[in-house]
Design a protein around this motif. Sequence first.
Motif, PDB file in Angstrom:
ATOM      1  N   ASN A 188       0.818  -1.207   0.000  1.00  0.00           N
ATOM      2  CA  ASN A 188       0.000   0.000   0.000  1.00  0.00           C
ATOM      3  C   ASN A 188       0.854   1.261   0.000  1.00  0.00           C
ATOM      4  O   ASN A 188       1.969   1.262   0.542  1.00  0.00           O
ATOM      5  N   PHE A 189       0.301   2.310  -0.590  1.00  0.00           N
ATOM      6  CA  PHE A 189       0.861   3.649  -0.455  1.00  0.00           C
ATOM      7  C   PHE A 189      -0.081   4.420   0.461  1.00  0.00           C
ATOM      8  O   PHE A 189      -1.256   4.606   0.134  1.00  0.00           O
ATOM      9  N   PHE A 190       0.420   4.861   1.605  1.00  0.00           N
ATOM     10  CA  PHE A 190      -0.466   5.435   2.612  1.00  0.00           C
ATOM     11  C   PHE A 190      -0.765   6.900   2.303  1.00  0.00           C
ATOM     12  O   PHE A 190       0.139   7.724   2.184  1.00  0.00           O
ATOM     13  N   MET A 191      -2.063   7.181   2.171  1.00  0.00           N
ATOM     14  CA  MET A 191      -2.542   8.474   1.719  1.00  0.00           C
ATOM     15  C   MET A 191      -2.612   9.465   2.882  1.00  0.00           C
ATOM     16  O   MET A 191      -2.788   9.088   4.045  1.00  0.00           O
ATOM     17  N   GLN A 192      -2.499  10.733   2.550  1.00  0.00           N
ATOM     18  CA  GLN A 192      -2.651  11.822   3.513  1.00  0.00           C
ATOM     19  C   GLN A 192      -3.855  12.659   3.087  1.00  0.00           C
ATOM     20  O   GLN A 192      -3.728  13.565   2.264  1.00  0.00           O
TER      21      GLN A 192
END
Length: 211
Positions: A188-192
Motif C-alpha cells: 500500500n501507499f499510505f494516503m494523507q
Amino acid sequence: MNLNIKIKDQDFVLHPYGATYWPEQEVLLVADVHLGKVSHFRKHGSAVPLKATSRNFIKLDQLRKEFDPEHIVFLGDLFHSSLNMEWNMFEEWVESIDNRVHLIAGNHDIISPLKYEALDIKIYSDVTVAGFHLSHHPVQLKDHFNICGHIHPGFKMRGNGKQLLKLPCFFRSQNQMILPAFGEFTGNFFMQPEEGDRVFAITGKEVIQIN
C-alpha cells in the motif's frame, strides 16, 4: 459488508475485497490484480504458499456471483510481469465465465495483446462513459470524474492506546476515486487526506468510512 455511495447521481457499491460495482452500467471495476506476482515471488525464493495463486480467482468468482456483472473491467496491472503459470489459470478462468472482460492497460501489462485477443479481451488506454473517465493512472479532468488504480492506496488508523492498523482503502477526492489494489501481496501507499477527501478502508469483510 458492502458500502453504497453515489457519485454524479450514479450508484457505486464498494466491496470489502476492493472492487467496485456500478449497477447502472452493469460493470465490475477491479484494479491492480497483479496476477503472476505470487509465482514471481516463489521463483525467486520467497516463502509464499502455492495456494495463494488461486486466491485472486476465488475472490473474482465470489464477486461475479454476488453482482452478476455484464462487464468486468480491469483498471490496469492485471498481470505483474511476463508469462508464468498464472496465465494458464487466467485462460481457464476466462473461458469458464460468461462475463465480458476488458483491460485498461497499466504500466505492468507487458504481455502481448495477441494473447488477450485470443481470449476476446479488448485492451484500452482509457475509457470514457456517462461522465466518468476510467484509467489506470490517476488523471485530473475538468469535465469527467476519474476512476483509477495504480497507487495502491492505504490508510493508517490510530487508536487511543497507540494502536496502529494499516488497511487498503478506496480514496475519493473531489473529482476522482482511486481503487485499492485487488491482488495478493501488492502493498500500500499510505494516503494523507486533505479537506474534502474521503477514505473508505477495507478489511476483507467490511468497508469502513473514515471521518
